[in-house]
Scaffold this active site. Structure first.
Site, short mmCIF file in Angstrom:
data_model
loop_
_atom_site.label_atom_id
_atom_site.label_comp_id
_atom_site.label_asym_id
_atom_site.label_seq_id
_atom_site.Cartn_x
_atom_site.Cartn_y
_atom_site.Cartn_z
N LYS A 145 45.60 52.01 34.59
CA LYS A 145 45.98 52.04 33.52
C LYS A 145 45.26 53.29 32.85
O LYS A 145 46.69 53.58 32.27
CB LYS A 145 44.16 51.23 32.79
CG LYS A 145 44.67 49.67 32.76
CD LYS A 145 43.90 49.37 32.37
CE LYS A 145 44.08 47.17 32.12
NZ LYS A 145 42.63 46.67 31.65
N LYS B 97 51.17 41.57 38.38
CA LYS B 97 50.67 39.72 37.46
C LYS B 97 51.22 39.76 36.45
O LYS B 97 51.84 40.69 35.81
CB LYS B 97 49.28 40.01 38.03
CG LYS B 97 48.24 41.30 37.29
CD LYS B 97 46.83 41.24 37.03
CE LYS B 97 46.03 42.35 35.62
NZ LYS B 97 45.21 41.94 34.89
N LYS C 197 48.53 41.26 30.18
CA LYS C 197 48.35 41.65 28.55
C LYS C 197 48.81 42.90 28.25
O LYS C 197 49.44 42.76 27.18
CB LYS C 197 47.11 41.55 27.41
CG LYS C 197 46.42 39.72 27.65
CD LYS C 197 45.58 39.07 26.87
CE LYS C 197 44.43 39.89 27.69
NZ LYS C 197 42.93 38.89 27.39
P1 AMP Z 1 41.25 39.69 30.73
O1 AMP Z 1 42.42 39.60 30.25
O2 AMP Z 1 41.99 40.98 31.30
O3 AMP Z 1 39.97 39.68 30.40
O4 AMP Z 1 41.19 38.48 31.90
C1 AMP Z 1 40.25 37.15 31.98
C2 AMP Z 1 40.17 36.73 32.89
O5 AMP Z 1 41.70 35.86 33.45
C3 AMP Z 1 39.64 37.12 33.87
O6 AMP Z 1 38.83 36.47 34.62
C4 AMP Z 1 40.81 37.57 34.87
O7 AMP Z 1 40.75 37.81 36.53
C5 AMP Z 1 41.86 36.13 34.64
N1 AMP Z 1 43.26 36.77 34.76
C6 AMP Z 1 43.97 37.62 34.27
N2 AMP Z 1 45.45 38.07 34.83
C7 AMP Z 1 45.72 36.98 35.52
C8 AMP Z 1 46.68 36.63 36.45
N3 AMP Z 1 48.08 37.51 35.51
N4 AMP Z 1 46.62 35.60 37.07
C9 AMP Z 1 45.39 34.76 37.48
N5 AMP Z 1 44.27 35.51 36.03
C10 AMP Z 1 44.46 36.07 35.46
#
Ligand code: AMP
Ligand code: TRP
Length: 321
Positions: free
Chosen positions: A109, A190, A193
């Site tokens: 990032k 991956k 967002k």
């Molecule tokens: P975040 O959107 O970064 O707050 O992620 C929230 C949760 O979603 C965390 O447990 C991440 O590990 C999971 N997560 C985010 N992106 C992915 C993805 N592409 N595949 C699987 N899990 C994800």
């Protein structure tokens, strides 16, 4: 067993979040489960204040619509429990600059922007506090958070050695299928967002026709052989894993039923659409009543603070405050 997990209210929730995290939260919910919308974490990147406020409510409504029951578990907003910010400071005095600057997510990032915020570096410390404040034993997260969880364990152990046993050392739990959902347009990256590509992400709230369009246009390869091979066929393997995670099969079992990419894509689109439909329907019922959502958040924060407060005081006292 005590569970804690968190999700950032930045952007809109995508199916990587759903499959990799939220669905596990719903399945595992009980009186000892704490789920946190981490709005403080969302401030590590630029976000418009009014937008953050709205998205926090969007996420709360989406989590409830996806099946979290606030009468069973505790759903709360991080900034409404002041111990998170306070614990962050205590733990910044335990974590080292070196270990934080080695975090993969930070390096990625930070490399994408000039003048990144200090909080982008210290973000895993805030996350460690989220977990340790609740003496969590298990933390369900996607694959991308493994390194942050390892750091949390190290911080907890270091604190306990230095100041006495205050923290429970947690373990991360990952979903069996699709711990890592990949971008549909760039399947070696991956689904994220913070790197939203218009066709690469499927959102929980996408219209059926958009889900269909994105799945049908997902990048695959040209050898026309339906089999799971993450190395050689990342795009197709991602679709097979996604399918398998919604149908509770193995990717190989799904692959064995198809000869053509187009047929697989068509069925996958339908499967995702029908899995999101009940969540979207409930969301439309819940989201308009912001008063009710705020009451729900306040109740969650109260329940969370009752656990986090005593733990914070023990940690602060152990450090000499
Ligand atoms: P975040 O959107 O970064 O707050 O992620 C929230 C949760 O979603 C965390 O447990 C991440 O590990 C999971 N997560 C985010 N992106 C992915 C993805 N592409 N595949 C699987 N899990 C994800
Ligand atoms: N850092 C996590 C992410 O971006 C979100 C998060 C914050 C979290 N605090 C947490 C996850 C505590 C699990 C436990 O996905």
């Amino acid at each position: 067993m005590r569970i804690l997990s968190g999700i950032q209210p930045s952007g809109s929730m995508h199916i990587g979040n759903y499959v990799g995290a939220v669905r596990q939260w719903v399945a595992a919910q009980n009186v000892d489960a704490f789920y946190c919308i981490v709005d403080l974490h969302a401030l590590t990147l630029q976000i418009e204040p009014a937008r953050l406020r709205q998205q926090t409510l969007d996420y709360l409504a989406t989590l409830v619509a996806a099946g979290l029951d606030p009468d069973v578990c505790t759903v709360f907003v991080q900034s409404q429990v002041p111990y998170h910010a306070q614990m962050n400071w205590l733990l910044e005095c335990v974590a080292s600059y070196g270990e934080l600057s080695r975090m993969t997510q930070f390096k990625e990032k930070a490399s994408r922007q000039e003048g990144y915020r200090v909080s982008l570096l210290t973000y895993p410390v805030l996350m460690a506090g989220d977990i340790l404040l609740y003496s969590a034993t298990e933390v369900p997260v996607g694959d991308d958070q493994r390194q942050h969880l390892e750091l949390t364990r190290e911080i907890a152990e270091r604190f306990n050695n230095r100041y006495g046993e205050v923290f429970t050392v947690p373990v991360g739990v990952q979903p069996t299928a699709s711990a890592r959902v990949m971008d549909l347009q760039e399947p070696t990256r991956k689904m994220s967002k913070s790197l939203a590509s218009p066709l690469g992400l499927i959102y929980v709230h996408d219209e059926p026709r958009d889900i269909e369009r994105k799945v049908m246009r997902a990048v695959t390869d040209t050898d026309n052989e339906v089999r799971w091979d993450e190395e050689k066929k990342p795009g197709l393997s991602n679709l097979l894993e996604l399918y398998a995670s919604f149908s509770a099969e193995t990717p190989d079992a799904v692959a064995s039923r198809y000869d053509r990419y187009g047929d697989l894509k068509k069925d996958l689109a339908e499967l995702v659409i029908s899995s999101m439909e009940p969540i979207q329907r409930r969301y439309r019922e819940i989201r308009p009543d912001e008063g009710a959502l705020r009451v729900l958040a306040a109740r969650g924060a109260e329940k969370a603070a009752a656990v986090a407060g005593p733990l914070y005081r023990r940690a602060a006292e152990a450090m000499g405050l």
